[in-house]
Motif scaffolding. Structure first.
Motif, PDB file in Angstrom:
ATOM      1  N   VAL A  58      17.343  66.053  49.182  1.00 40.33           N
ATOM      2  CA  VAL A  58      18.080  65.732  48.231  1.00 40.33           C
ATOM      3  C   VAL A  58      18.950  64.660  48.663  1.00 40.33           C
ATOM      4  O   VAL A  58      18.899  63.552  47.825  1.00 40.33           O
ATOM      5  N   LEU A  62      18.989  60.358  47.062  1.00 43.56           N
ATOM      6  CA  LEU A  62      19.981  60.387  45.841  1.00 43.56           C
ATOM      7  C   LEU A  62      19.903  58.958  45.342  1.00 43.56           C
ATOM      8  O   LEU A  62      19.959  57.881  46.156  1.00 43.56           O
ATOM      9  N   GLU A 268      24.994  68.726  44.276  1.00 45.82           N
ATOM     10  CA  GLU A 268      23.468  68.523  44.521  1.00 45.82           C
ATOM     11  C   GLU A 268      23.066  69.443  45.935  1.00 45.82           C
ATOM     12  O   GLU A 268      21.957  70.009  46.130  1.00 45.82           O
TER      13      GLU A 268
END
Lengths: 379, 419
Positions: A58, A62, A268
């Motif tokens: 993740v 980004l 996140e």
């Protein structure tokens, strides 16, 4: 010319008398000052393996565009994911900018001037600090055999006691209260105060008598549990932690919580970290096992007493001042935590890193032990 | 503690008014007559002095403080329109009529009290006079164990103190005030001194340790002092002291009177103070710092920092040619009972070398046997005093890490033998 600022009048006495915590300088600056090419930070109990694979994915993928919008103000999605894991409702969870922030939320929610909190004298210091600069009295109960003293804490409760803080396992001793001991404490508190269970190192616990806080939460509406993504989950740089508790208790805490304090990247990454299939935590525990074993044997050979139980750290009792040892180790590229300020004079706390880093540390410590034992005199 | 506050015009006519008030305050505090009288005369002298060399419109503020074991008088005068240099201790000023004041000097005032300090802070000239209440001093004698058996550490109480002072009186080289149980009890009761003892179950004590409790950044520790056979208590007593000071404003403890039971391995040797070794124990991690240096002290500092492992980036203080005042000011704290003085730079000036020499000569003439000049290495202009100090026979003795804005360098001067 404007009048001089009368800080003595403007700043409350409990703030004036408080000594601000000074974090360490950045690595590059410390390397320059101590003239070392690299500094191994073994002082903050970070996880050198880095974040779990899903979180790495993740983070590396980004889109920079996401930082131009505000994040979810109450970490809606993350709270939902945590609620599933804890089998509670979303509103029983509050996310903070690190667990330190949720400590502040709880003290602000329950304590006013003249109130007190009860905790140990030699434990994670942030609850004591926040209490002090908030005008709340911290009642510090001495550890017994390096463990929280349940009877001492319960005895210290009075009508102005609002919160008991228990670090389980305790930082820095690594000792823990068992399920029975914690149940006994909660029974004896009998709802007279909030009980905070700081489980920052829970992911490292592999003993069968470590309390299952999910079960305790169902039975004790005055219990609140803290967790962090900074330690085993290796997201310390993103500053994210949370608390979980009974709905009414959390409703009170939310009134003092700062909305929008968790940035979008932290939310996140934390969500992704929770997708880990167990590989990350297993590897982390294995690394800690190997390093603890390596350091324990070496300390035995060096005749250095240790306190080593749970968590990714251990304590070493040195035959000299801990702050002096800290400096000499810095000169060799190893940064440990000098423990005088934790009321453990003569001890250093060592974060357990990879075996190769531990090997280097053992070498550096071996160099300074005879050196400092022969305390050099001014010429 | 009680305070008496008053403000009088800086005029000679009011000096005696202030003196009477100081004497009255001494009586009200229950101090023996000579204490109030000595402070009254000293205060009168200072106000008269201020009247002669300052702007009479500026009032003098006085605070008389009951320090239980001492009486303190603080005098503050606004520095505006004042020549701070007049308050350099050795100066014998003459403003209007030189004949009237030629014998006058603050030095005489300083000698009449037990401690005198002068400083310039926040636009104020501040003088603090201190006179000690007399106490009975314990005679020294042979030291014997007063009990046997296990001991436990306890915070010191007044009940412990008489017994602890008895132990201390049998140990040579201890600070003289610790031989006065009454004074020690008074100091503990007003919170200037704290301590811990190793107490046996029968109430006897195996030893103890005391430390200054004023909340300073670096505080003085005394002890541990132990009965024969109680050496095992030394390390736990030191650790109890360090634990009591953890998470406070104190960054380190210093010991200038290490006795035979002092656990040196828990401390770091800094250097020599007067004749005694100085030990230091830091309470907080040091993360390195920038300091100012003068070439004359650079080798000493480099050796010291290397030995102690401190990371310091040294920057030479250079005179960039900026305008500085003609006259420097030096604050002096005379320590009558120790026969010495501590000097601190207040303001830089073009005359630093002469001023340092003048202070040294006057204080030596007044019979002081040693002087220590504190230079804060975190304050650049203070380094301008160093060449003058080195030229006047002061030598770098030790540093106190983080003792001021930066580290404090202590430069020492000792009277030649026989003086």
């Amino acid at each position: 010319m404007m009048a001089a600022l009368d800080l003595k009048r403007l700043v409350p006495g409990h703030v004036l008398g408080f000594e601000a915590y000074v974090p360490s300088k950045p690595d590059a600056e410390l390397c320059r000052l101590y003239q070392v090419p690299h500094l191994h930070r073994l002082n903050n109990n970070e996880n050198p393996l880095g974040p779990p694979f899903p979180a790495r994915e993740v983070l590396s993928g980004l889109n920079p565009q996401i930082v131009s919008s505000y994040p979810s103000g109450d970490s809606w999605a993350l709270r939902g994911k945590l609620a599933e894991l804890w089998q509670v409702e979303r509103d029983q969870i509050v996310i903070g900018n690190g667990a330190n922030e949720v400590i502040g939320f709880v003290i602000k929610a329950f304590c006013g001037a003249g109130d007190n909190i009860v905790t140990a004298d030699r434990t994670f210091a942030v609850a004591e600090w926040i209490a002090r600069f908030s005008g709340v009295t911290p009642r510090l109960i001495p550890l017994l055999d390096y463990r929280f003293d349940v009877t001492g804490m319960v005895t210290a409760i009075d009508l102005r006691t609002k919160v008991l803080f228990i670090c389980n396992p305790n930082n820095p001793t690594g000792t823990h209260l068992t399920t029975d001991e914690l149940e006994d404490l909660l029974q004896r508190v009998d709802g007279r105060a909030i009980v905070v269970l700081d489980e920052a190192y829970a992911e490292y616990m592999e003993v069968s008598d470590f309390p299952d806080s999910r079960v305790l939460l169902e039975r004790h509406p005055n219990l609140v549990v803290f967790r962090t993504f900074s330690k085993a989950w290796a997201l310390a740089g993103l500053r994210i932690g949370y608390l979980v508790g009974g709905r009414d208790l959390v409703d009170a805490v939310r009134r003092t919580a700062i909305a929008y304090s968790i940035n979008v990247i932290a939310q996140e990454a934390a969500m992704a970290a929770l997708q880990d299939n167990g590989v990350h935590l297993r590897a982390t525990r294995e690394m800690v096992h190997s390093s603890r074993s390596l350091v324990s044997i070496a300390m035995q050979n060096l005749n250095v007493p240790t306190i080593s139980h749970n968590g990714n750290f251990m304590m070493l009792k040195l035959p000299m001042g801990d702050t002096g040892a800290h400096r000499q180790l810095m000169r060799r590229g190893y940064m440990v935590r000098a423990m005088s300020d934790f009321r453990f004079p003569g001890w250093v706390r060592l974060s357990l890193s990879t075996p190769s880093v531990m090997g280097g540390f053992i070498g550096a410590l071996s160099e300074i032990l005879p050196r400092l034992s022969r305390v050099s005199e001014p010429s | 503690m009680s305070d008496v506050l008053m403000t009088v015009p800086a005029e000679e006519a009011f000096a005696s008014v202030a003196a009477q008030a100081v004497q009255g305050a001494g009586e009200a505090f229950g101090m023996p007559g000579p204490i109030g009288l000595a402070l009254a005369l000293a205060s009168e002298e200072i106000i008269a002095f201020a009247a002669r060399c300052g702007n009479k419109r500026h009032p003098v503020s006085l605070v008389c403080r009951d320090g239980r074991y001492r009486m303190v008088v603080e005098l503050s005068i606004a520095a505006a329109d004042f020549e701070p240099r007049f308050f350099n201790l050795p100066r014998q000023v003459s403003i209007d009529n030189e004949d009237d004041v030629k014998e006058l000097g603050l030095l005489l005032t300083a000698r009449a009290v037990d401690s005198f300090s002068l400083s310039v802070e926040g636009g104020e000239l501040r003088m603090v006079l201190d006179k000690l209440r007399p106490y009975t001093t314990l005679p020294s004698g042979p030291l014997a164990a007063s009990g046997t058996g296990a001991w436990s550490l306890q915070p010191v109480t007044t009940d412990h103190l008489a017994r602890l002072c008895r132990i201390i009186s049998c140990i040579s080289g201890t600070p003289s005030f610790l031989l006065q149980p009454g004074r020690v009890i008074d100091m503990v009761e007003i919170g200037e001194l704290a301590g811990c003892v190793a107490e046996r179950s029968d109430g006897s004590i195996a030893g103890g340790i005391l430390w200054a409790a004023g909340g300073d950044r670096v505080i003085e520790v005394h002890g541990p002092y132990l009965e024969p056979g109680a050496n095992a208590a030394a390390e736990p007593l030191v650790e109890a002291c360090l634990m009591a000071l953890a998470r406070s404003t104190t960054v380190g403890v210093i010991c200038r009177n290490a006795g035979m039971d002092f656990p040196e391995h828990l401390f770091e040797p800094l250097g020599i103070h007067q004749n005694e070794r100085v030990f230091y124990r830091e309470l907080q991690e040091d993360m390195g710092a920038l300091i100012w240096v003068d070439p004359g002290i650079e080798p000493f500092l480099a050796e010291t920092y290397h030995r102690l492992g401190y990371a310091r980036q040294m920057t030479r203080f250079v005179d960039n040619g900026q305008r500085i005042p003609s006259h420097s000011v030096i604050a002096v704290e005379t320590l009558g009972d120790q026969g010495g003085a501590v000097l601190r730079p207040c303001l830089p000036g073009a005359d630093v070398t002469n001023n340092v020499t003048s202070h040294r000569d006057h204080l030596a003439k007044a019979g002081l046997r040693w002087m220590v000049f504190e230079v804060d290495l975190g304050v650049g202009w203070q380094l301008s005093f160093v060449p003058g100090l080195l030229g006047s026979g002061f030598e770098p003795a030790y540093i106190i890490p983080n003792g001021g804005r930066g580290d404090l360098l202590m430069l020492r001067w000792l009277a030649p033998n026989g003086q």
